[in-house]
Design an enzyme around this catalytic site. Structure first.
Site, PDB file in Angstrom:
ATOM      1  N   ASP A  79      23.113  -0.959 -10.806  1.00  0.00           N
ATOM      2  CA  ASP A  79      24.284  -1.706 -11.241  1.00  0.00           C
ATOM      3  C   ASP A  79      25.408  -1.323 -10.287  1.00  0.00           C
ATOM      4  O   ASP A  79      25.748  -0.135 -10.178  1.00  0.00           O
ATOM      5  CB  ASP A  79      24.627  -1.255 -12.674  1.00  0.00           C
ATOM      6  N   ASP A 180      28.293  -6.177 -10.915  1.00  0.00           N
ATOM      7  CA  ASP A 180      29.211  -6.216 -12.055  1.00  0.00           C
ATOM      8  C   ASP A 180      30.460  -7.070 -11.794  1.00  0.00           C
ATOM      9  O   ASP A 180      30.998  -7.068 -10.681  1.00  0.00           O
ATOM     10  CB  ASP A 180      29.656  -4.769 -12.337  1.00  0.00           C
ATOM     11  N   GLU A 238      26.860 -10.742 -12.421  1.00  0.00           N
ATOM     12  CA  GLU A 238      27.519 -10.984 -13.704  1.00  0.00           C
ATOM     13  C   GLU A 238      28.733 -11.866 -13.415  1.00  0.00           C
ATOM     14  O   GLU A 238      29.708 -11.406 -12.813  1.00  0.00           O
ATOM     15  CB  GLU A 238      27.960  -9.678 -14.356  1.00  0.00           C
ATOM     16  N   ASP A 304      27.166  -4.937 -23.467  1.00  0.00           N
ATOM     17  CA  ASP A 304      28.490  -5.472 -23.800  1.00  0.00           C
ATOM     18  C   ASP A 304      28.480  -6.300 -25.074  1.00  0.00           C
ATOM     19  O   ASP A 304      29.508  -6.855 -25.462  1.00  0.00           O
ATOM     20  CB  ASP A 304      29.005  -6.377 -22.672  1.00  0.00           C
TER      21      ASP A 304
HETATM   22  C1  GLC Z   1      31.250  -5.728 -16.871  1.00  0.00           C
HETATM   23  C2  GLC Z   1      30.423  -4.659 -17.550  1.00  0.00           C
HETATM   24  C3  GLC Z   1      31.244  -4.014 -18.623  1.00  0.00           C
HETATM   25  C4  GLC Z   1      32.470  -3.392 -17.983  1.00  0.00           C
HETATM   26  C5  GLC Z   1      33.239  -4.409 -17.127  1.00  0.00           C
HETATM   27  C6  GLC Z   1      34.211  -3.728 -16.221  1.00  0.00           C
HETATM   28  O1  GLC Z   1      31.583  -6.757 -17.742  1.00  0.00           O
HETATM   29  O2  GLC Z   1      29.212  -5.195 -18.024  1.00  0.00           O
HETATM   30  O3  GLC Z   1      30.526  -3.054 -19.342  1.00  0.00           O
HETATM   31  O4  GLC Z   1      33.314  -2.895 -18.969  1.00  0.00           O
HETATM   32  O5  GLC Z   1      32.389  -5.167 -16.305  1.00  0.00           O
HETATM   33  O6  GLC Z   1      33.542  -3.087 -15.179  1.00  0.00           O
END
Ligand code: GLC
Ligand code: CA
Length: 522
Positions: A79, A180, A238, A304
């Site tokens: 990640d 991320d 993401e 999340d």
């Molecule tokens: C993404 C992650 C989450 C985190 C955010 C900031 O959404 O999945 O867990 O808080 O990014 O990095």
């Protein structure tokens, strides 16, 4: 799994469970960040991109994990969090010192405007998105917490540091990346005010101004360029998308950005807006827009989100049944299924007694936000409990011994009280358990290309929106899948059915029972 009794899961713990994972049938592991971090956001605030958090182990442990995975035919996905770093990253510490140091351009700095923040942007977790640093006499931008300063991707050196960091992980044996919060890399240089400054959640302005920017896509394409020489490297982004074209740009093959994407919807929005009808509409849209040369990530759970049984299924009487139905749904759609730890057991939300027991920054700031909005403590707590990311983060239930066999010490986060009922040891030798059902589904998918490559068509078998049914067709064969997302039996219109391939109940042909799922050859 905690290997040394300090209450924190670690790499040796995962290594000790690799045979469990192989037996489950999964072919890749994505770990949330394991880099050194002050844990302002559970590791999504990275202080060293090339190290391992000491409480999780060492680089040597990581290597052992990667080797252990590869020996078992499992790939490993790291990640990476590169929209922002931790404010304790040496780059930031240096950058904050002056306007002229080596790293001065690595973050997004702005002079105050008339003695105030450069604009009215709010951060995801409330408060201004700008923090003033007296030493530099400037503000830095943080879309997330103030301990997560945004990196400046328009700085060539920074960008190249990130690309070479990714190369190093690939050289060490990483097979892919989950990238991320990637949709906000490029920022508008004029930093316009948000039209709705009163909105407490940062997503509103992200939506308006930060997503879908051309340069963000180019930076992601650059990651692929940097990694090209290593052959296939899986890239899962993401993303928050602006529109269909934006999604296509991220995922269609010819654009060389992501192999697939995890669309991000804030938990609050997700919970409030959810319905089987909406799920189906979203599915249809994503399938249609990506089917040419794209690919989808399929998931209902992650770190999340609340537990999927609690959100989309039903705890209690229908716990196992709905866990199996949701599993059927995910594994019979086109795309790559993602199984989040404990989901394969049907784990559910937690109900801690007080806000102090919650560790997650999102839960805590959400709770405070509710209070500020005038809600009473009890109601605010109930709401926070419902959306909490800690629902999914409580330790894995391995067995019925103390702390669910996760640790011999004090767990970093309380264990869900229902571990005596829901745990791996109890389920593993039970042919009717949730985990046994997952294994069947995973095997079915490996053995039948129709589930991977088959065309998807939604069909209507009843007048209820609570049933999601569709066919998959491939090389002259067609399978029908019916999922009941409700606790009521629903009558189906008569149809010709051949043999049942797999299901979580005895299929009755003219009706589908509460939370039933069935896969039929037609
Ligand atoms: C993404 C992650 C989450 C985190 C955010 C900031 O959404 O999945 O867990 O808080 O990014 O990095
Ligand atoms: Ca440990």
């Amino acid at each position: 799994m905690d290997s040394n009794g300090d209450g924190i899961g670690d790499l040796q713990g995962i290594i000790s469970k690799l045979d469990y994972l192989k037996d489950l049938g999964i072919t890749a592991i994505w770990m949330s960040p394991v880099y050194p971090s002050p844990n302002a956001d559970n590791g999504y605030d990275v202080a060293d991109y090339l190290g391992i958090m000491p409480e999780f182990g060492t680089l040597g442990d990581w290597q052992e994990l990667a080797d252990g995975c590869h020996q078992r035919g499992i790939k490993i996905i790291m990640d990476i969090v590169v929209n922002h770093s931790s404010d304790e990253h040496p780059w930031f510490i240096e950058s904050a010192k002056s306007k002229t140091n080596d790293k001065s351009d690595y973050y997004i700095w702005h002079d105050p405007v008339e003695g105030k923040e450069p604009n009215n942007w709010r951060s995801v977790w409330g408060g201004s998105a700008w923090e003033y640093v007296p030493e530099r006499e400037q503000n830095y931008l943080h879309l997330f917490s103030k301990k997560q300063p945004d990196l400046n991707w328009s700085c060539e050196e920074l960008k190249n540091e990130i690309y070479s960091m990714m190369e190093k992980w690939v050289q060490l044996g990483t097979d892919g990346f989950r990238v991320d919060a990637i949709s906000y890399l490029d920022k508008p240089i004029d930093f316009p005010d948000s039209p709705e400054p009163s909105m407490a959640d940062g997503y509103s302005f992200c939506m308006e101004q930060l997503i879908g920017r051309d340069k963000t896509h180019r930076y992601i394409h650059g990651m692929n360029e940097a990694l090209k020489k290593y052959g296939d490297v899986l890239m899962v982004g993401e993303v928050v998308v602006k529109d269909t074209a934006d999604m296509q740009r991220y995922v269609l093959d010819e654009n060389e950005e992501f192999s697939m994407a995890i669309p991000f919807v804030p938990p609050v929005v997700e919970i409030e807006a959810w319905s089987p009808k909406k799920l189906k509409e979203d599915l249809f849209e994503s399938y249609e827009s990506l089917k040419s040369t794209g690919w989808c990530a399929r998931f209902l759970s992650n770190h999340d989100k609340p537990r999927q049984v609690s959100l989309y299924g039903k705890e209690g009487e229908f716990g196992e049944q709905s866990a199996k139905m949701l599993a059927t749904f995910i594994h019979t759609l086109p795309g790559t299924p993602f199984v989040y730890q404990g989901e394969e057991l049907g784990m559910t939300n937690v109900y801690f007694d007080s806000i102090e027991e919650y560790d997650d920054i999102d839960t805590r700031t959400y709770y405070e936000g509710c209070l500020l909005a005038g809600m009473n403590e009890a109601d605010a707590f109930k709401k926070a409990q419902h959306i909490s990311r800690d629902n999914a983060r409580t330790p894995m239930h391995w067995n019925s011994s103390k702390n669910a066999g996760f640790t011999t010490g004090d767990p970093w986060l309380k264990i869900n009280e229902n571990y005596l009922k829901i745990n791996a040891e109890k389920q593993i030798n039970d042919p009717d358990s949730v985990i046994s059902y997952y294994k069947k589904l995973i095997t079915l998918r490996k053995e039948n290309k129709i589930l991977v490559y088959g065309d998807l068509k939604f069909i209507t078998l009843c007048d209820s929106d609570n049933v999601i049914s569709y066919t998959r067709s491939y090389k002259g064969e067609t399978w029908l899948i019916i999922n009941n997302f409700s606790d009521k039996e629903i009558t189906l219109s008569p149809a010709e059915y051949d043999s049942v391939i797999l299901g979580n109940s005895k299929f009755k042909k003219n009706s589908i029972s509460a939370y039933e799922a069935v896969i039929i050859k037609i």
